[in-house]
Design a protein around this motif. Structure first.
Motif, PDB file in Angstrom:
ATOM      1  N   MET A  30       2.595   6.170  -0.799  1.00 55.27           N
ATOM      2  CA  MET A  30       3.665   5.634   0.026  1.00 55.27           C
ATOM      3  C   MET A  30       3.032   4.891   1.199  1.00 55.27           C
ATOM      4  N   GLU A  31       3.580   3.699   1.490  1.00 51.57           N
ATOM      5  CA  GLU A  31       3.013   2.904   2.578  1.00 51.57           C
ATOM      6  C   GLU A  31       4.115   2.200   3.359  1.00 51.57           C
ATOM      7  N   PHE A  32       3.960   2.209   4.684  1.00 46.47           N
ATOM      8  CA  PHE A  32       4.801   1.432   5.582  1.00 46.47           C
ATOM      9  C   PHE A  32       3.939   0.328   6.186  1.00 46.47           C
ATOM     10  N   PHE A  46       6.850   1.354  -1.236  1.00 41.07           N
ATOM     11  CA  PHE A  46       6.347   0.428  -0.225  1.00 41.07           C
ATOM     12  C   PHE A  46       7.493  -0.079   0.642  1.00 41.07           C
ATOM     13  N   PHE A  47       7.329   0.063   1.976  1.00 43.55           N
ATOM     14  CA  PHE A  47       8.286  -0.467   2.947  1.00 43.55           C
ATOM     15  C   PHE A  47       7.569  -1.494   3.817  1.00 43.55           C
ATOM     16  N   ASN A  53       5.644  16.689  -2.022  1.00 38.75           N
ATOM     17  CA  ASN A  53       4.223  16.552  -2.325  1.00 38.75           C
ATOM     18  C   ASN A  53       3.853  15.075  -2.280  1.00 38.75           C
ATOM     19  N   PHE A  54       2.914  14.743  -1.375  1.00 41.34           N
ATOM     20  CA  PHE A  54       2.524  13.353  -1.159  1.00 41.34           C
ATOM     21  C   PHE A  54       1.023  13.225  -1.395  1.00 41.34           C
ATOM     22  N   THR A  55       0.658  12.372  -2.341  1.00 42.40           N
ATOM     23  CA  THR A  55      -0.769  12.131  -2.558  1.00 42.40           C
ATOM     24  C   THR A  55      -1.348  11.284  -1.433  1.00 42.40           C
ATOM     25  N   SER A  56      -0.659  10.211  -1.069  1.00 45.47           N
ATOM     26  CA  SER A  56      -1.140   9.324  -0.012  1.00 45.47           C
ATOM     27  C   SER A  56       0.046   8.810   0.791  1.00 45.47           C
TER      28      SER A  56
END
Length: 567
Positions: free
Chosen positions: A113-115, A94-95, A135-138
Motif C-alpha cells: 500500500m502506498e500514498f 495506490f493513492f 495484515n500489511f506487508t508494506s
C-alpha cells in the motif's frame, strides 16, 4: 457469485447502492464522473487492475470482504467515509493526489500500500487516515505533502516506510495491538506532533534525515529492539519514556533545538525487565539528557551541546573516540551487576563534570591516550590507581602494539593530566597523589642516570612530598649512618662495639654512642668536634656530606609537612 466485466460494473456504480458477489474479470476504471450516493462493495473479486481517476465521492464508500489485484485512486476526493473492511489485496493499493475526510482500514490482508503526491483533508471538518487492524506487508508514505492526520491503532506490518514526505498533521501510534517488523522514517519533515505511544517493533526503528518541528513523544508502551536516531533536526522536545521497552538506542549527528530526554517515570513502577544499551556518535548539538534508567553507555563522536547522564544504573561506561567541545556530565551513578567498568580511550573529554561519583567502586577505571586535564569533580573521588587498558584484552580496550610507545609514558601522562585537573580545582590532596604517581612512572621511564637517582632519592625521602613520617625516618637513618662514618674517621672514637662483649658492656657502649649521636645530630649544621678528639681529613669530608644529606632530609620533611600549605 456473478461474473461480470468492468463496463457492467460502471453501470452498477452509477445506479446501485449495494454491489455484492461480483467477479470482475477485465481491467477497468472509473474516470471523471462523480459518485453521489453511498456504495457498498461486498464480497467482490477484482481479478484485474481497477482504477478510480478524477473521481469525487459525495457519500460513503465501503469495500467489505473484497479481493483486489491492483487498485488505485488517482486525484480523487472523498467527502465522506471510505472504508476497507476485511479485504484482500494481492498486488498494490495506490493513492495519489487524493483528498479525504475519513479513510479506514479494518481487518484484511494487504501486500503493498502506498500514498503519494498530495494527500489533503477537508478544512471544515476533522479528518483522519486510520489503520485499525489487518495484515500489511508494506505500508509506504512517499508524499509531497500529507495534510491529514494519520493514526495507527492496530495491525501487523512487515515494513512501514515514511520517506520523502512532508507531514503537516499529527502522526500517531496508539491504543490497539500494533506489530511491526521494521519502521523507517527517512528524509521527511513533520510539522505536527509525532506520538509513538503504542506498538512493538521486533526489528529496527530507523529515523534518519528527518526534521521534527513539533514535539516527539515515544511512550513506555512503544517497544523496539533497536532505535536509531540519526541526522535528525528536532525543533521542540524529543522525549522517550523508558520502561525496558527499548534495547538498543543509537544517536548520531543530531541537532536538538529543544531537549532530547530519555527517562523513566519515577511515579510509575517499571513493568519490564531489561536495560538500555546507549550509543552516541557523530556530531551532536543541543541538550541530551538520560535520567533514572538502567543503561550501558558508549559515548563517541563530537559533542557541541550538553550531554547529561543522571541517576543512571550502570555497570559499563565507555568514552571512546570522543571530542567534547561543550559539556558532558555524569551525576549520581548507581552501579549494578557484578563487574563495573569506566573506560576513557582515545578521547578529549575536555569540560566533563562528575557529580557524586565514587570511581573507587568501579572494578576497572581505564584512561589511555586521552585528554582529561579539564575534568571537574564535584563530590566525587578518583582512585589512586588508574589503568591504561582493560585487564582482560578480550574487551579490546588496550593500546595496540603497533601504536604503543611505552606503558610508563601512558601512565605518566594520564597522572600528569589528572594532577593538572586537581590543581585547577584546588584539590591539593588528590593533586599530590597524582603528582607522586607521575614521578613514579617518570622514574621507571628514564634510563639509568642522575635524574633517575634523584627521583629514587625523592621517593625514599618523602614519597614525592606525600609522607612527612618518611622524611623523619630518612633524616634519622641518614644521620645515624653519617655518625657511624664520622666515628670511623676519628683516631679515638667514643663509640665502639664488639660481638664478644657482654650485655653490660654492649649497653654501656650503646649508651655512650647514643650520647655521641645526640651530640652529633643536635650540633647540626655546625657539627662541632670535641677538641680532645683526634681526627683525619676524611672527618671533614663526612661532615660536609652530613650537612648535605641531613639538610636534604630536613627539607624533605618540611616539604611534606607543608604539603597542604599555600605556595
Amino acid at each position: 457469485m456473478d461474473t461480470t466485466n468492468s463496463a457492467t460494473l460502471s453501470l452498477l456504480i452509477e445506479s446501485e447502492f449495494n454491489i455484492k458477489g461480483k467477479i470482475i474479470k477485465d481491467f477497468g476504471k472509473w474516470k471523471g464522473k462523480p459518485i453521489s450516493h453511498t456504495i457498498i462493495f461486498e464480497d467482490c473479486v477484482f481479478e484485474s487492475d481497477y482504477s478510480f481517476i478524477d473521481t469525487v465521492a459525495q457519500n460513503d464508500i465501503f469495500f467489505n470482504n473484497c479481493t483486489f489485484k491492483n487498485l488505485s485512486f488517482l486525484n480523487c476526493s472523498f467527502e465522506q467515509f471510505i472504508a476497507f473492511n476485511n479485504c484482500t489485496l494481492q498486488g498494490e493499493l495506490f493513492f495519489s493526489d487524493c483528498k479525504f475526510s475519513f479513510i479506514s482500514f479494518s481487518g484484511g490482508t494487504y501486500s503493498k500500500m502506498e500514498f503519494a503526491g498530495f494527500i489533503n483533508a477537508y478544512s471544515n471538518r476533522d479528518s483522519y487516515i486510520n489503520f485499525e487492524n489487518g495484515n500489511f506487508t508494506s505500508l509506504k508514505l512517499s508524499c509531497k505533502e500529507i495534510n491529514c492526520p494519520i493514526t495507527i491503532t492496530g495491525g501487523t506490518y512487515d515494513t512501514i516506510h515514511v520517506e520523502k514526505t512532508k507531514m503537516n498533521q499529527r502522526f500517531l501510534f496508539s491504543e490497539g495491538d500494533i506489530k511491526i517488523n521494521e519502521l523507517y522514517l527517512i528524509s521527511s519533515e513533520f510539522n505536527d506532533r509525532v506520538d509513538l505511544l503504542k506498538g512493538e517493533v521486533t526489528g529496527t526503528t530507523y529515523i534518519h534525515k528527518v526534521s521534527f518541528n513539533e514535539q516527539v513523544v515515544i511512550g513506555r508502551d512503544f517497544l523496539s529492539r533497536s532505535l536509531t536516531i540519526a541526522h535528525v533536526y528536532a525543533k521542540q522536545n524529543f522525549s522517550i519514556s523508558f520502561d525496558g521497552n527499548i534495547t538498543h538506542l543509537y544517536l548520531s549527528d543530531n541537532d536538538f533545538q529543544g531537549t532530547f530526554n530519555c527517562h523513566s517515570l519515577s511515579t510509575e513502577p517499571r513493568t519490564r525487565a531489561g536495560e538500555l544499551s546507549c550509543d552516541i556518535s557523530g556530531l551532536n548539538k543541543g541538550n541530551i539528557l538520560f535520567e533514572s534508567i538502567p543503561a550501558s553507555i558508549n559515548v563517541g563522536g563530537v559533542n557541541l551541546g550538553n550531554i547529561i547522564f543522571k541517576n543512571i544504573e550502570t555497570n559499563f561506561i565507555i568514552i571512546q573516540d570522543f571530542y567534547n567541545q561543550n559539556k558532558l556530565t555524569f551525576a549520581d551513578l548507581k552501579l549494578i551487576h557484578n563487574q563495573h567498568f569506566f573506560i576513557i580511550f582515545d578521547s578529549n573529554i575536555n569540560n566533563t563534570e562528575f557529580v557524586n561519583v565514587d570511581f573507587r567502586k568501579f572494578d576497572e577505571l581505564v584512561i589511555a591516550k586521552s585528554e582529561v586535564s579539564n575534568i571537574v569533580l564535584s563530590n566525587s573521588v578518583l582512585p589512586p590507581r588508574i589503568q591504561i587498558g582493560t585487564k582482560n584484552p578480550i574487551f579490546g580496550y588496550v593500546i595496540k602494539p603497533d601504536e604503543k610507545i611505552n606503558d610508563n609514558t601512558y601512565y605518566r601522562e594520564t597522572y600528569r593530566q589528572l594532577k593538572l585537573a586537581m590543581e585547577k580545582q584546588g584539590n591539593k590532596a588528590s593533586s599530590l597523589i597524582f603528582k607522586a604517581k607521575e614521578m613514579h612512572y617518570l622514574r621507571k621511564e628514564l634510563p639509568i642516570g642522575w635524574d633517575k637517582f634523584l627521583l629514587y632519592l625523592n621517593y625514599i625521602s618523602n614519597n614525592h612530598g606525600l609522607s612527612w613520617s618518611r622524611g623523619i625516618c630518612f633524616t634519622l637513618v641518614i644521620s645515624w649512618l653519617m655518625f657511624i662514618f664520622f666515628q670511623e674517621t676519628l683516631v679515638h672514637p667514643n663509640y665502639v662495639w664488639g660481638l664478644s662483649w657482654s650485655l653490660s658492656d654492649t649497653y654501656k657502649s650503646f649508651k655512650s654512642g647514643l650520647n655521641g649521636y645526640s651530640e652529633f645530630i643536635t650540633s647540626f649544621p655546625g657539627f662541632k668536634v670535641s677538641e680532645h678528639s683526634s681526627y683525619k681529613w676524611e672527618t671533614n669530608l663526612i661532615l660536609l656530606l652530613s650537612r648535605i644529606l641531613i639538610g636534604y632530609g630536613i627539607y624533605q620533611t618540611i616539604t611534606a609537612f607543608r604539603k597542604f600549605a599555600n605556595k
